[in-house]
Motif scaffolding. Structure first.
Motif, PDB file in Angstrom:
ATOM      1  N   GLY A   1       0.819  -1.210   0.000  1.00  0.00           N
ATOM      2  CA  GLY A   1       0.000   0.000   0.000  1.00  0.00           C
ATOM      3  C   GLY A   1       0.855   1.263   0.000  1.00  0.00           C
ATOM      4  N   ALA A   2       1.909   1.264   0.830  1.00  0.00           N
ATOM      5  CA  ALA A   2       2.781   2.449   0.907  1.00  0.00           C
ATOM      6  C   ALA A   2       3.589   2.595  -0.383  1.00  0.00           C
ATOM      7  N   LYS A   3       3.916   1.458  -1.022  1.00  0.00           N
ATOM      8  CA  LYS A   3       4.634   1.533  -2.305  1.00  0.00           C
ATOM      9  C   LYS A   3       3.807   2.317  -3.310  1.00  0.00           C
ATOM     10  N   TYR A   4       2.536   1.987  -3.386  1.00  0.00           N
ATOM     11  CA  TYR A   4       1.636   2.631  -4.335  1.00  0.00           C
ATOM     12  C   TYR A   4       1.665   4.149  -4.124  1.00  0.00           C
ATOM     13  N   GLU A   5       1.649   4.564  -2.843  1.00  0.00           N
ATOM     14  CA  GLU A   5       1.672   6.003  -2.541  1.00  0.00           C
ATOM     15  C   GLU A   5       2.992   6.634  -2.982  1.00  0.00           C
ATOM     16  N   ILE A   6       4.090   5.908  -2.763  1.00  0.00           N
ATOM     17  CA  ILE A   6       5.400   6.468  -3.127  1.00  0.00           C
ATOM     18  C   ILE A   6       5.521   6.575  -4.653  1.00  0.00           C
ATOM     19  N   TYR A   7       4.970   5.586  -5.387  1.00  0.00           N
ATOM     20  CA  TYR A   7       4.980   5.697  -6.857  1.00  0.00           C
ATOM     21  C   TYR A   7       4.220   6.948  -7.294  1.00  0.00           C
ATOM     22  N   GLY A   8       3.098   7.218  -6.608  1.00  0.00           N
ATOM     23  CA  GLY A   8       2.306   8.402  -6.937  1.00  0.00           C
ATOM     24  C   GLY A   8       3.121   9.677  -6.722  1.00  0.00           C
ATOM     25  N   ILE A   9       3.884   9.706  -5.631  1.00  0.00           N
ATOM     26  CA  ILE A   9       4.721  10.878  -5.331  1.00  0.00           C
ATOM     27  C   ILE A   9       5.780  11.043  -6.433  1.00  0.00           C
ATOM     28  N   ILE A  10       6.376   9.933  -6.859  1.00  0.00           N
ATOM     29  CA  ILE A  10       7.426   9.988  -7.895  1.00  0.00           C
ATOM     30  C   ILE A  10       6.830  10.548  -9.203  1.00  0.00           C
ATOM     31  N   GLN A  11       5.636  10.061  -9.548  1.00  0.00           N
ATOM     32  CA  GLN A  11       5.007  10.524 -10.789  1.00  0.00           C
ATOM     33  C   GLN A  11       4.653  12.009 -10.705  1.00  0.00           C
ATOM     34  N   GLU A  12       4.202  12.424  -9.523  1.00  0.00           N
ATOM     35  CA  GLU A  12       3.845  13.827  -9.314  1.00  0.00           C
ATOM     36  C   GLU A  12       5.083  14.710  -9.515  1.00  0.00           C
ATOM     37  N   LEU A  13       6.239  14.259  -9.015  1.00  0.00           N
ATOM     38  CA  LEU A  13       7.481  15.032  -9.176  1.00  0.00           C
ATOM     39  C   LEU A  13       7.831  15.140 -10.661  1.00  0.00           C
ATOM     40  N   ALA A  14       7.654  14.037 -11.391  1.00  0.00           N
ATOM     41  CA  ALA A  14       7.946  14.062 -12.831  1.00  0.00           C
ATOM     42  C   ALA A  14       6.979  15.020 -13.545  1.00  0.00           C
ATOM     43  N   ASN A  15       5.704  15.005 -13.108  1.00  0.00           N
ATOM     44  CA  ASN A  15       4.720  15.903 -13.730  1.00  0.00           C
ATOM     45  C   ASN A  15       5.107  17.372 -13.567  1.00  0.00           C
TER      46      ASN A  15
END
Length: 512
Positions: free
Chosen positions: A443-457
């Motif tokens: 579950g926490a992995k999913y959140e961290i992937y979201g953070i990574i994508q947000e930074l790329a955005n």
């Protein structure tokens, strides 16, 4: 062999100030089985084992423990060990300077009247080492053997205490594949000798391979116990129990907007810090575009971390040659402060020793890499510090009662979020994330992937180093492979799969 219950924990409830860590948790373990306990970080797995081992003594929790048919009330670890329950923690408890033999019998030395019988120590050590498959000399200092072998020393130590129930907390988290497999085979061997094992693990493929039963804990409650043979258990089934939803997609959807190349490394060559003629980076070339997530794949020891740290202000190895271009200009990143000034951030894989000061609280940690932003003159503005930390706590959904909490109290996933917050606050152009989800639950992995994508955005470049190929395939726009310090290939997201990456990760030279 007829099975009987060796352990029952009934309605265990454990509260800390403001938190119910365990709420009526019950678990039954059959003798001679390998029983896995799964759950997200912070679900209560380790707390439950601390109750069982007496680290949280009788009287500090509600509920009862029945071991081998009798109710037990352990007042400390020693009393649970004398009953035959031994726990091996993630952070190994060996003394690096002492030998294998000394570690195995530490505090438990055979002998009379305070005199250690070394012949007995050595003969018993050899016998125990043979049982766990260690071929080292008994007098080798523990600091000279790898983590995988240290784990085997811990198990040998447990066997010397006549263990009946062996508890392994994340036993393979720090091991490579062959060491992990050896450990799983060893557990199967102990099972055939009648030793019962409880294993806490995030590695669902290992659980599927070896466990007889699986108990899933979620938010401090027991959700269910699955019997692997009868229930046809697979990884998705376990994940559904752990997160309470099925994760069709383990990665958030993401449509990248990729701009021009803004960061480029050319012909980067770095020597090993201690071994004179050994290179850890061999003429590496790579580039990162704005808004792009670039994966680095490689086996343990391939040199991914060495490459990242040497670029991040030469914080590893002896720089030999190479150039770094940022926005088309040659930059000289001779130190960590100069790398930060030029918009680089590096999140280390080793949160505990390199990424966090475990004595600090969350708010102090969050601002520590960019103090200038919130200082007036030379004084840190404490109100600002709180506001900043609170903003990241909310946006990253860090689970903590308050940003005044010490980071040492957080679970692994939440510690990782604090480290990410610290570097996001420096507002970098390029983030290098080294194993950003190691030891973190689904579950926490999913959140961290979201953070990574947000930074790329936001138009930043992100480099992700990971040993999990599905993770790199799920999140990267492009992947470089590294083997023995050299970049051996580059694949676009569309061309990459586990097989094509594995070929390049084990390939000596670039195949044109």
């Amino acid at each position: 062999m007829e099975h009987h219950k060796i352990l029952e924990m009934r309605s265990i409830t454990k509260e800390f100030p403001g938190v119910k860590a365990l709420d009526q948790v019950s678990i039954t373990v059959e003798a001679g089985e390998i029983h896995a306990i799964c759950g997200e970080n912070g679900a209560g797995k380790s707390t439950l084992m601390k109750v069982l081992s007496g680290l949280y003594p009788y009287g500090t929790y509600d509920g009862s423990i029945i071991f081998q048919g009798e109710e037990v009330q352990f007042k400390d670890i020693r009393s649970s060990e004398s009953a035959g329950i031994v726990i091996i923690h993630q952070e190994l408890a060996l003394i690096p300077e002492l030998s294998i033999a000394e570690n195995i019998f530490l505090g438990n030395e055979p002998g009379r009247g305070g005199i250690i019988d070394w012949d007995s120590v050595n003969s018993q050590t050899l016998e125990l080492m043979a049982r766990v498959g260690l071929r080292e000399e008994a007098n080798t200092p523990v600091k000279d053997i790898g983590v995988g072998k240290q784990q085997l020393v811990e198990i040998a130590k447990a066997l010397s205490k006549q263990v009946k129930l062996l508890i392994l907390d994340e036993p393979t988290a720090a091991l490579n594949e062959s060491d992990s497999q050896h450990l799983l085979d060893l557990m199967a061997g102990l099972r055939s000798k009648g030793i019962t094992c409880i294993m806490i693990s995030h590695k669902l493929n290992e659980i599927e391979q070896i466990a007889d039963s699986i108990t899933i804990i979620r938010d401090g409650k027991t959700i269910e116990t699955l019997h692997v043979k009868n229930d046809g258990v697979d990884e998705d089934r376990i994940i559904r129990g752990m997160v309470g939803r099925s994760l069709e997609s383990r990665f958030p959807d993401h449509t990248p907007t990729i701009g021009e190349t803004f960061f480029e490394v050319r012909n980067w060559t770095v020597g090993h810090p201690a071994v004179a003629d050994r290179l850890v980076c061999k003429g590496s070339n790579f580039k990162v575009r704005r808004g792009e997530i670039v994966g680095f794949a490689g086996l343990m020891g391939a040199g991914r971390t060495e490459l990242a740290r040497s670029i991040f202000g030469r914080s590893y190895g002896n720089f030999i040659s190479g150039e770094i271009y940022k926005d088309g200009e040659l930059v000289n990143l001779k130190s960590v402060p100069s790398a930060i000034r030029h918009g680089l951030a590096y999140v280390t894989e080793d949160r505990k020793s390199l990424g966090l000061n475990l004595l600090d609280d969350i708010k102090t940690t969050t601002v520590s890499a960019a103090l200038k932003k919130i200082t007036r003159g030379l004084v840190v503005d404490n109100d600002q510090e709180f506001v900043v930390a609170e903003k990241y706590r909310k946006s990253l959904r860090t689970k903590t009662p308050s940003v005044n909490e010490g980071v040492a109290k957080l679970s692994g996933g939440n510690q990782q979020k604090v480290v990410l917050a610290k570097w996001m606050f420096t507002d970098p152009d390029l983030l290098i994330l080294d194993e950003p989800t190691r030891g973190i639950d689904v579950g926490a992995k999913y959140e961290i992937y979201g953070i990574i994508q947000e930074l790329a955005n936001q138009g930043k470049g992100v480099i992700v180093i990971s040993s999990e190929l599905p993770e790199l395939l799920g999140i990267s726009d492009r992947i470089y492979t590294i083997f023995e310090g050299a970049i051996t290939g580059e694949l676009a997201r569309g061309e990459a799969n586990q097989e094509s990456l594995m070929k390049l990760m084990t390939a000596r030279r670039k195949t044109a």
